[in-house]
Scaffold this motif. Structure first.
Motif, mmCIF file in Angstrom:
data_model
loop_
_atom_site.group_PDB
_atom_site.id
_atom_site.type_symbol
_atom_site.label_atom_id
_atom_site.label_comp_id
_atom_site.label_asym_id
_atom_site.label_seq_id
_atom_site.Cartn_x
_atom_site.Cartn_y
_atom_site.Cartn_z
ATOM 1 N N PHE A 206 0.753 -1.334 0.002
ATOM 2 C CA PHE A 206 0.081 -0.038 0.085
ATOM 3 C C PHE A 206 0.595 1.458 0.240
ATOM 4 C CE2 PHE A 206 -2.345 -3.209 1.991
ATOM 5 C CZ PHE A 206 -3.695 -3.275 1.683
ATOM 6 N N ASN A 207 0.275 2.396 -0.403
ATOM 7 C CA ASN A 207 0.949 3.468 -0.434
ATOM 8 C C ASN A 207 -0.385 4.511 -0.412
ATOM 9 O OD1 ASN A 207 2.910 5.834 -0.272
ATOM 10 N ND2 ASN A 207 4.176 4.198 -1.315
ATOM 11 N N GLU A 208 0.105 6.062 -0.366
ATOM 12 C CA GLU A 208 -1.039 6.825 -0.598
ATOM 13 C C GLU A 208 -0.566 7.993 -1.164
ATOM 14 O OE1 GLU A 208 -1.396 8.720 3.514
ATOM 15 O OE2 GLU A 208 0.452 9.203 3.864
ATOM 16 N N VAL A 209 -1.527 8.820 -1.869
ATOM 17 C CA VAL A 209 -1.212 9.751 -2.787
ATOM 18 C C VAL A 209 -1.781 10.955 -2.512
ATOM 19 C CG1 VAL A 209 -1.251 10.468 -5.336
ATOM 20 C CG2 VAL A 209 -0.910 7.908 -4.814
ATOM 21 N N ASN A 210 -1.021 12.095 -2.502
ATOM 22 C CA ASN A 210 -1.586 13.410 -2.308
ATOM 23 C C ASN A 210 -2.298 13.764 -3.520
ATOM 24 O OD1 ASN A 210 -2.499 16.059 -1.832
ATOM 25 N ND2 ASN A 210 -0.290 16.673 -0.853
ATOM 26 N N ILE A 357 -1.572 15.721 6.880
ATOM 27 C CA ILE A 357 -0.678 15.277 6.800
ATOM 28 C C ILE A 357 0.374 16.225 7.043
ATOM 29 C CG2 ILE A 357 -1.770 13.628 4.898
ATOM 30 C CD1 ILE A 357 -0.179 15.773 2.955
ATOM 31 N N ALA A 358 1.724 15.610 7.228
ATOM 32 C CA ALA A 358 2.910 16.500 7.385
ATOM 33 C C ALA A 358 3.299 16.949 6.213
ATOM 34 C CB ALA A 358 3.989 15.997 8.324
ATOM 35 N N GLN A 359 3.565 18.143 5.861
ATOM 36 C CA GLN A 359 4.307 18.793 4.670
ATOM 37 C C GLN A 359 5.095 19.993 4.759
ATOM 38 O OE1 GLN A 359 1.557 20.714 1.505
ATOM 39 N NE2 GLN A 359 1.930 18.736 0.491
ATOM 40 N N ASN A 360 6.222 19.735 4.678
ATOM 41 C CA ASN A 360 7.161 20.983 4.795
ATOM 42 C C ASN A 360 7.150 21.237 6.355
ATOM 43 O OD1 ASN A 360 8.003 20.990 1.813
ATOM 44 N ND2 ASN A 360 6.268 22.393 1.789
ATOM 45 N N GLY A 361 7.139 20.368 7.050
ATOM 46 C CA GLY A 361 7.564 20.602 8.493
ATOM 47 C C GLY A 361 6.010 21.138 9.120
ATOM 48 N N VAL A 363 1.737 20.587 9.504
ATOM 49 C CA VAL A 363 0.426 19.969 9.414
ATOM 50 C C VAL A 363 -0.606 20.661 8.316
ATOM 51 C CG1 VAL A 363 -1.473 19.016 10.322
ATOM 52 C CG2 VAL A 363 0.644 18.553 11.538
ATOM 53 N N VAL A 364 -0.935 20.023 7.382
ATOM 54 C CA VAL A 364 -1.843 20.636 6.458
ATOM 55 C C VAL A 364 -3.071 19.636 6.135
ATOM 56 C CG1 VAL A 364 -0.037 21.895 5.408
ATOM 57 C CG2 VAL A 364 -0.552 19.857 4.270
ATOM 58 N N ILE A 365 -4.099 20.151 5.645
ATOM 59 C CA ILE A 365 -5.016 19.051 5.087
ATOM 60 C C ILE A 365 -5.173 18.948 3.799
ATOM 61 C CG2 ILE A 365 -7.704 18.907 5.232
ATOM 62 C CD1 ILE A 365 -6.704 18.979 7.780
ATOM 63 N N ALA A 366 -5.061 17.606 3.286
ATOM 64 C CA ALA A 366 -4.728 17.424 1.940
ATOM 65 C C ALA A 366 -5.604 16.408 1.588
ATOM 66 C CB ALA A 366 -3.443 17.089 1.596
ATOM 67 N N PRO A 367 -5.980 16.438 0.092
ATOM 68 C CA PRO A 367 -6.895 15.180 -0.280
ATOM 69 C C PRO A 367 -6.174 14.082 -0.562
ATOM 70 C CG PRO A 367 -6.589 16.800 -2.040
ATOM 71 C CD PRO A 367 -6.110 17.422 -0.898
ATOM 72 N N MET A 368 -6.356 13.067 0.227
ATOM 73 C CA MET A 368 -5.399 11.874 0.269
ATOM 74 C C MET A 368 -6.270 10.645 -0.321
ATOM 75 S SD MET A 368 -2.665 13.277 1.079
ATOM 76 C CE MET A 368 -1.574 11.827 1.360
ATOM 77 N N MET A 369 -5.379 9.896 -1.291
ATOM 78 C CA MET A 369 -5.967 8.518 -1.695
ATOM 79 C C MET A 369 -4.966 7.267 -1.297
ATOM 80 S SD MET A 369 -6.672 6.963 -5.546
ATOM 81 C CE MET A 369 -7.836 8.042 -6.058
ATOM 82 N N TYR A 370 -5.628 6.371 -0.678
ATOM 83 C CA TYR A 370 -4.898 5.086 -0.474
ATOM 84 C C TYR A 370 -4.847 4.305 -1.902
ATOM 85 C CZ TYR A 370 -4.841 5.899 4.576
ATOM 86 O OH TYR A 370 -4.439 6.302 5.897
ATOM 87 N N ILE A 371 -3.651 3.618 -2.583
ATOM 88 C CA ILE A 371 -3.400 2.826 -3.345
ATOM 89 C C ILE A 371 -2.953 1.674 -2.988
ATOM 90 C CG2 ILE A 371 -3.281 4.645 -5.401
ATOM 91 C CD1 ILE A 371 -0.314 4.728 -5.154
#
Length: 406
Positions: A206-210, A357-361, A363-371
């Motif tokens: 598994f992985n996740e995609v922004n 998710i953690a982004q550039n140090g 915490v931001v809200i992002a549309p994520m998909m597990y693949i």
């Protein structure tokens, strides 16, 4: 006179089931008009008239097993009279009123022996009482068209409520059961899925995609894309393109096992899982490395329409070196897809959910998909599977790389 023949099946299909007659003896037919439908373990085939005339006789009934090029009936000139059926049963007597139906009418469908599998499926799924369906079949039997007509009337009586959601009328406190024969397609799906589980060493990574970059790309160019190509830019075309690039980088994921040999395919034919009324089907996009995003979107849209109308052909679903399935359209968050044999891997997409998710140090809200990638561990090592999935992740999170072939 001209015989109505069963279409020639492919080498992998030995027989089929006559689902529906659209005509009965004595009916006028026109060249190219659909006379009957045959279900194989892969698709539903239409049998069309080869000439104008009259349906003189039928040799096979709905529900009968038929073989390739077997005679189904005869079409004659307009003046031909239908041949009398030797074993024709008298038409059933008219049913007085709904109030005279037995109290356990909901079970009637499971006791009628003269219902074809196609008719029984419609009757059971919609809670119909066969005794209340006017029969127009050649032997006084209920045809699929009769059953569907009753479904339409039932939907109208319920104020537009979908017939499939109608409750079966059963006595209070009863524990109803309904036995419905599997369709050939469902039987074949069951066999193939079980065979691959028994044969392949299936493992899933598994992985996740922004998905924000892909969503921004769609938003920015959607209007121009539609204006030029006449079709919307969807996520599936981006996934197909990303998967194709990943398959180029990891050829073993595009390979298949044949006995003690590994067959490496030098082409990229990707199957797209599509849900239909008759079960899951996987039409094939051929040579995806040569297709544009617009071409992929148009092809997928065409397959979806054909699947909905039951028009997919054997050629549409034959072959394939890799598959993609999108459970996200139904709200699936995560799954372990089963390989479509003889392929060695399948990519699973899921729904997009906004998550922190953690982004550039930060915490931001992002549309994520597990693949997910399910793969045959007999020939694909974990390192290759993980790197394949990471490649797809990287391409989707920076879509320009796909367009620039970086």
């Amino acid at each position: 006179m001209a015989d109505i023949k069963v279409p020639v099946f492919s080498e992998s299909v030995s027989e089929g089931t006559l689902l529906t007659w659209h005509k009965k003896p004595g009916d006028t037919v026109k060249r190219g008009e659909v006379l009957a439908e045959i279900e194989t373990d892969k698709v539903v085939l239409e049998v069309t008239a080869l000439q104008d005339g009259v349906l003189v006789s039928i040799a096979k009934q709905e529900g009968d097993t038929v073989l390739s090029e077997e005679t189904l009936g005869v079409v004659g000139d307009a003046g031909s009279a239908p041949a009398p059926a030797a074993d024709a049963a008298p038409a059933p007597a008219a049913v007085p009123a709904a109030t005279t139906a037995p109290a356990d009418a909901g079970h009637e469908a499971t006791r009628r022996d003269d219902l074809s599998p196609a008719v029984r499926k419609v009757v059971v799924e919609n809670g119909l009482n066969p005794a209340q369906i006017p029969a127009t079949g050649p032997k006084g039997n209920i045809t699929k068209a009769d059953a569907l007509g009753a479904v339409g009337q039932q939907g109208g009586q319920q104020g537009g409520q979908p017939a499939a959601q109608a409750a079966v009328a059963v006595p209070a406190g009863a524990r109803p059961e309904q036995r419905v024969p599997m369709t050939r397609i469902r039987q074949r799906i069951s066999e193939r899925l079980k065979d691959v589980q028994n044969t392949a060493a299936i493992l899933t990574t598994f992985n996740e995609v922004n998905m924000q970059p892909a969503m921004d790309l769609r938003k920015k160019y959607q209007d121009q894309f539609v204006a030029k190509h006449g079709v919307k830019l969807g996520f599936m075309s981006l996934f197909v393109r990303a998967a194709t690039e990943a398959l180029k980088a990891f050829p073993v994921v595009n390979a298949s096992v044949d006995g003690k040999d590994i067959i490496y395919h030098g082409f990229y034919d990707i199957g797209i899982a599509v849900a239909s009324d008759r079960g899951l089907v996987v039409p094939i996009l051929r040579d995806t490395d040569q297709m544009s995003l617009a071409g992929i979107e148009k092809a997928i849209g065409g397959f979806a329409q054909k699947a909905k109308a039951g028009k997919l052909t054997l050629d549409d679903m034959s072959g394939g070196t890799f598959s993609i399935t999108n459970g996200g359209t139904f709200g699936s968050m995560m799954s372990t897809p089963i390989i479509n044999a003889p392929q060695s891997a399948i990519l699973g997409m899921h729904n997009i959910i906004e998550r922190p998710i953690a982004q550039n140090g930060q915490v931001v809200i992002a549309p994520m998909m597990y693949i997910a990638l399910s793969y045959d561990h007999r020939i694909i090592d974990g390192k290759e599977a993980v790197q394949f999935l990471v490649t797809i992740k990287n391409l989707l999170e920076d879509p320009a790389r796909m367009l620039l072939e970086l």
